[in-house]
Design a protein around this motif. Structure first.
Motif: not given
Length: 450
Positions: A394-400, A429-440, A442-445
């Protein structure tokens, strides 16, 4: 609230009236007509007194509720000097009046409190009914639109015709951005709509916010982050060049000037060659960095066509299948919506998906039970999406909040433009890229297509 004595008085009068009627009827059948006539007069008199008694109470109660209706709480009934039943009734009405007055004053105080909050709010607030009549505005909205007083949404046509069209056709829970230009300035407005019910009437609630300040702050923060990253990368490349150049220069120049050729030995020549090689490599790295920056700035305009999502994802799977570590993970394509199509640039979206999928594969290196899922479907708001999900570290909260900054990277061999470039492509494209992460866990883009 009626007193007990009043009930007793009514019952006694009704009982006496009934007895008089019975005696009158009995006298009439016994042919005692004179007595019957006298009892009839008495019966009529008792009936009149009962009606008067009731009317007196009814008029008092009606007058009381009339005062309440007109929000007049100064009414007071005498609690002494009358019959006990009337004294108790007056006392009950006065108590009831005091309670209602307390509730009314409390509600008034709360309303004034909320009104003051709305007046001080930095967000403009406006409500109007189905006919377009504006029932409430706070000073902020009049200041934003530079128009006062606002009584009907048709007046907004004098501010801007397009703004009036938005208000006229806006639907509940809709959000729109609008750029308003007047003689003072140009501002970017965020307009949100909601629906509320008041007194069985449906009203449209509009909130308007000037997002220029937010955009300026975000833009400034982005520039600061970008400059910090650029400075870091350039310093990493230039510092060794400066240091090695000074060392090489010391071989050929001292305090007296240029040294003689016979003073230069093979060891100095060897170190010079090695130093120049390092300088060359650092220069090449700096050139690569500049080229990456140029490619980030020169993203082509999307050439959109209809793309079958299932075929797109199969192609992405094939492209990343040669990535190191791919065979050690569980890779799954999940198409929630069958025959899903998106209107996008095939090359650019493929680039985004390949980049995100490779990042996920690299993050799963050495992980137990490594899983990678690519999911496509349609949201409840009818927006199409593609999600790359893994169960890596996952992605640490301090660098999200740093991961989308250009050239920011945590990889030793990374350029730091992959995620920022992917986000830019989605914006084009008029869209968006979102990220969600809970370390170790789930991480999703998520790629969201409008």
């Amino acid at each position: 609230m009626i007193s007990k004595n009043l009930y007793v008085q009514l019952i006694m009068r009704v009982v006496i009236l009934s007895l008089t009627a019975l005696i009158m009827a009995f006298s009439f059948f016994k042919e005692q007509y004179v007595l019957s006539a006298l009892l009839f007069v008495l019966f009529f008199l008792q009936t009149s007194l009962l009606i008067k008694y009731l009317n007196q109470s009814n008029r008092k109660i009606a007058f009381f509720f009339n005062s309440i209706k007109n929000e007049d709480f100064t009414l007071r009934f005498p609690e002494k000097g009358n019959l006990d039943s009337f004294n108790e009734l007056n006392q009950s009405l006065n108590t009831f009046n005091n309670k209602i007055q307390e509730v009314y004053l409390k509600n008034q105080a709360q309303e004034q409190y909320y009104q003051e909050i709305l007046k001080q709010a930095e967000i403009g607030i406006l409500t109007f009914n189905k006919k377009g009549h504006i029932l409430f505005t706070n000073p902020r909205i009049e200041n934003l639109l530079n128009y006062t007083p606002l009584n009907h949404i048709k007046q907004l046509a004098q501010v801007d015709k397009n703004l009036y069209e938005i208000f006229k056709n806006i639907t509940p829970f809709e959000r729109q951005l609008f750029q308003l230009t007047n003689e003072r300035e140009t501002i970017q407005l965020s307009i949100k709509s909601n629906e509320i019910a008041l007194n069985n009437e449906k009203l449209t609630l509009i909130t308007i916010q000037d997002i220029n300040n937010e955009l300026d702050k975000k833009e400034t923060d982005s520039w600061i982050k970008l400059i910090r990253v650029l400075t870091h990368e350039i310093m990493n490349s230039v510092t060794p060049i400066t240091s090695i150049s000074e060392s090489i220069l010391s071989y050929y120049k001292d305090e007296k000037g240029i040294v003689l050729a016979e003073q230069i030995d093979k060891n100095k020549i060897y170190n010079t060659a090695k130093g120049l090689e390092v300088i060359k490599n650092q220069g090449n790295d700096l050139m690569s960095f500049v080229k990456s920056y140029r490619s980030f700035l020169n993203v082509p305009t999307p050439d959109k066509t209809l793309i079958k999502v299932d075929q797109l994802l199969e192609k992405v799977k094939m492209l990343v299948s040669q990535e190191k570590g791919f065979d050690n993970i569980s890779f799954e394509l999940i198409n929630v919506a069958k025959n899903l199509e998106i209107y996008a640039d095939d090359k650019l979206i493929t680039q985004v998906l390949v980049n995100l999928t490779k990042n996920a594969i690299q993050s799963l290196k050495g992980a137990d039970n490594a899983q990678l899922k690519v999911i496509s479907g349609i949201t409840e708001k009818n927006k199409k999406y593609i999600i790359i999900k893994d169960n890596g570290p996952g992605i640490p909260p301090d660098i999200m909040d740093q991961i989308f900054v250009p050239f920011y990277t945590t990889k030793n061999d990374g350029t730091g433009i992959g995620l920022s470039l992917s986000k830019q492509i989605m914006h084009l494209h008029g869209g968006s890229l979102k990220v969600y992460s809970v370390p170790h866990k789930e991480t999703s883009f998520s790629l969201i297509f409008e």
